[in-house]
Scaffold this active site. Structure first.
Site, PDB file in Angstrom:
ATOM      1  N   THR A 365      -2.519  -1.870   6.594  1.00  0.00           N
ATOM      2  CA  THR A 365      -3.246  -3.130   6.679  1.00  0.00           C
ATOM      3  C   THR A 365      -2.201  -4.069   7.228  1.00  0.00           C
ATOM      4  O   THR A 365      -1.027  -3.705   7.286  1.00  0.00           O
ATOM      5  CB  THR A 365      -3.698  -3.576   5.266  1.00  0.00           C
ATOM      6  OG1 THR A 365      -4.639  -2.638   4.794  1.00  0.00           O
ATOM      7  CG2 THR A 365      -4.316  -4.952   5.232  1.00  0.00           C
ATOM      8  N   THR A 383      -7.518  -5.489   8.329  1.00  0.00           N
ATOM      9  CA  THR A 383      -7.206  -4.073   8.144  1.00  0.00           C
ATOM     10  C   THR A 383      -8.196  -3.136   8.805  1.00  0.00           C
ATOM     11  O   THR A 383      -9.345  -3.510   9.060  1.00  0.00           O
ATOM     12  CB  THR A 383      -7.161  -3.762   6.621  1.00  0.00           C
ATOM     13  OG1 THR A 383      -6.749  -2.415   6.425  1.00  0.00           O
ATOM     14  CG2 THR A 383      -8.502  -3.969   5.949  1.00  0.00           C
ATOM     15  N   GLY A 457      -1.059  -3.142   1.590  1.00  0.00           N
ATOM     16  CA  GLY A 457      -0.559  -2.210   0.573  1.00  0.00           C
ATOM     17  C   GLY A 457      -1.636  -1.654  -0.331  1.00  0.00           C
ATOM     18  O   GLY A 457      -1.356  -1.253  -1.455  1.00  0.00           O
TER      19      GLY A 457
HETATM   20  O1  DON Z   1      -9.187  -4.015   1.506  1.00  0.00           O
HETATM   21  C1  DON Z   1      -8.424  -3.265   0.908  1.00  0.00           C
HETATM   22  O2  DON Z   1      -8.101  -3.420  -0.251  1.00  0.00           O
HETATM   23  C2  DON Z   1      -7.831  -2.087   1.646  1.00  0.00           C
HETATM   24  N1  DON Z   1      -8.702  -1.707   2.720  1.00  0.00           N
HETATM   25  C3  DON Z   1      -6.469  -2.465   2.129  1.00  0.00           C
HETATM   26  C4  DON Z   1      -5.771  -1.310   2.785  1.00  0.00           C
HETATM   27  C5  DON Z   1      -4.321  -1.494   2.903  1.00  0.00           C
HETATM   28  O3  DON Z   1      -3.750  -2.475   2.509  1.00  0.00           O
HETATM   29  C6  DON Z   1      -3.576  -0.386   3.473  1.00  0.00           C
HETATM   30  N2  DON Z   1      -2.196  -0.799   3.682  1.00  0.00           N
HETATM   31  N3  DON Z   1      -1.147  -0.640   3.631  1.00  0.00           N
END
Ligand code: DON
Length: 552
Positions: A365, A383, A457
């Site tokens: 993300t 993301t 994250g």
């Molecule tokens: O919206 C969310 O909580 C997830 N789709 C975020 C994904 C994410 O942060 C992946 N990253 N490192």
């Protein structure tokens, strides 16, 4: 009190976490984000007199080109803005489930979860990024739309030298790209660091969007995307695209030790979590044990465990089911949670609520924190969900599609990609937005901008933003050290504290003695923050990232 004990106390509070890196300081504007070229694009917009919203729009489009694992036009996210006049807003451009989506769409005949919510054509929710940026720009931007999209068009058309980090992530995802011809052609060929990445299809798509953002939802881009979905068994139709709306919501407001906190409301689970955990800590005196001490980590981890249990039960899209925000943040409820923590003993997660456990996978993300000369601030997280999303590049369009459908409880009670157990409130329904952990947050002190923070994250975003704020407010770290300091994470299920490297073995042993299971694992969350202090904008890109803070 004499001076001596006060000094001793201050030293204890920062012990254990003192690092030694200075933030980037500037007077007139600051952009902190995951990729340096995109940071430069944002600073150029600010220097040309654009405001923080303008810069955020330009950075978001630039990241869609230079940071394709997460920067996107095929995904979605949240933009939180705090304006200099005290007003604030939250633009929700989270993806929505297609109209054909159904509760058990990812469960096979044997009742087992498939990987279709993670890989391939069926994994995507209806993208929201272009509409979200358009809404923010229309209402609050000052530059022309074209001016803000153009740098991205140019970067896609003329290319840029592939840096080390991007090359590594492309190599890691190479096998996934080989499954789809358009993905193989765009990202799946062997490349070297320093090769120029030109994205001709993407540049044409961005050029059409620069002319008119509607193109993504009702124009040629929409038609090509809907057709490709149809040809490949995907779910997103032209009607779904036409019907997508970004919405402006009232940000969630709270306070911690007199600082005003503006953060993400549902369908993010981040703001509620942040405010609940801060509310449990406030008045507990937990910080007296010192930063990085076992007693502090224990107490903070217990607040995390309790929130993630609530998250699994209550959090979802507020347009579909009421989220009991007031109850979850009620002072009496916070006090009860605080009182339920034994300072010397870990609570067993099973005694809080039932659930299951699975491994955490590699993820992506991304985020930008921006402050302009007038003191307007933006915290934007968006993301594709997993790294490079579904791994499907829309044929002829050059952009990656998200796998955000995995953020739903594809099977309530079964863990998702981040090992998060979620419930009925986040079950799949047509048009619904999956629950998110993205936590763009802005703090004010004495009515003035103080801190802009957020990052990627997965499920660890909430606890990472939380700890960064604690490091600044409770442990007096400068923003760079606050961002870089080792972090830990507890999400109720699995019943384990995940700790980054950097904590001492003694500390880990003391936690184990309190009854915690400890797992030492590499970081997955990265934080990008700005603190305003003494007239200086202090920017900090996470040392775990390849990002940059750039000011002027
Ligand atoms: O919206 C969310 O909580 C997830 N789709 C975020 C994904 C994410 O942060 C992946 N990253 N490192």
């Amino acid at each position: 009190m004499t001076r001596l004990p006060a000094l001793a106390l201050a030293l204890t509070l920062v012990s254990g976490l003192v690092l030694a890196r200075q933030p980037v300081r500037a007077r007139n504007g600051m952009v902190v984000t995951e990729e340096p070229i995109a940071a430069d694009v944002g600073v150029a917009v600010l220097k040309a007199g654009g405001n923080a919203i303008d810069a955020a729009v330009a950075v978001a489009f630039a990241l869609a080109v230079t940071h394709p694992s997460a920067g996107n036009i095929g995904g979605g996210g949240f933009l939180l803005a705090q304006f200099a006049d005290g007003k604030s807003t939250f633009v929700d451009f989270r993806e929505r489930a297609p109209s054909s989506a159904s509760r058990n769409m990812y469960v096979d005949a044997q009742g087992k979860l498939t990987r279709d919510s993670i890989d391939g054509w069926r994994a995507s929710g209806v993208p929201g990024t272009v509409r979200g940026l358009e809404l923010a720009h229309k209402k609050y931007g000052s530059k022309t739309w074209r001016e803000l999209v153009n740098p991205a068009v140019r970067l896609a058309r003329e290319g840029f030298a592939i840096p080390y980090g991007l090359n590594e992530s492309l190599k890691q995802s190479s096998a996934r790209f080989q499954r789809y011809p358009s993905s193989r052609d765009t990202f799946g060929k062997p490349r070297e660091v320093g090769d120029v990445l030109i994205q001709p299809d993407l540049s044409k798509t961005l050029e059409r969007i620069a002319n008119n953002p509607e193109d993504f939802y009702t124009g040629e881009t929409a038609r090509l995307l809907a057709q490709a979905m149809k040809d490949n068994g995907g779910n997103i139709t032209l009607e779904d695209l036409k019907g997508y709306k970004a919405v402006e919501r009232t940000p969630l407001m709270g306070a911690y030790k007199g600082l005003e906190i503006t953060t993400a409301p549902p369908p993010s689970s981040g703001g509620v979590g942040l405010l609940q955990m801060l509310g449990v800590l406030e008045g507990s005196g937990y910080e007296k044990a010192g930063a990085g001490s076992a007693a502090t980590i224990h107490f903070v981890a217990e607040t995390m465990r309790r929130y993630y249990a609530d998250r699994s039960e209550f959090m979802g899209d507020p347009d579909f089911r009421e989220v009991p925000v007031r109850k979850l943040l009620h002072p009496v409820y916070l006090r009860n949670l605080r009182n339920s923590i034994d300072p010397n003993r870990a609570t067993n997660s099973d005694s809080i609520r039932p659930g299951q456990h699975s491994a955490v996978e590699g993820t992506e993300t991304t985020h930008c924190s921006i402050v302009d000369k007038q003191g307007n601030a933006v915290s934007l997280t968006y993301t594709l969900n997993g790294g490079f999303g579904s791994a499907v590049v829309a044929p002829g369009l050059g952009f990656l599609l998200n796998n955000e459908m995995d953020d739903f409880a594809a099977q309530p009670g079964s863990p998702n990609m981040f090992g998060l157990v979620q419930g009925e409130a986040n079950a799949i329904q047509p048009g619904k937005r999956p629950l998110s952990s993205m936590t763009p947050t802005i703090l004010r002190k004495d009515g003035k901008l103080f801190m802009v923070v957020g990052g990627p994250g997965g499920g660890r975003i909430i606890t990472s933003v939380f700890q960064t704020i604690l490091n600044v407010i409770d442990f007096n770290l400068n923003v760079q050290d606050a961002v870089d300091a080792p972090r830990f994470h507890h999400q109720w299920k699995p019943d384990v504290i995940t700790m980054e490297r950097g904590f001492s073995p003694d500390t880990i042993r003391l936690l184990e003695q309190r009854g915690h299971k400890v797992e030492v694992a590499p970081a997955v969350a990265r934080v990008f923050a700005i603190v305003v202090d003494g007239g200086w904008l202090q920017g900090a890109a996470d040392g775990r990232s390849y990002g940059k803070a750039e000011g002027f």
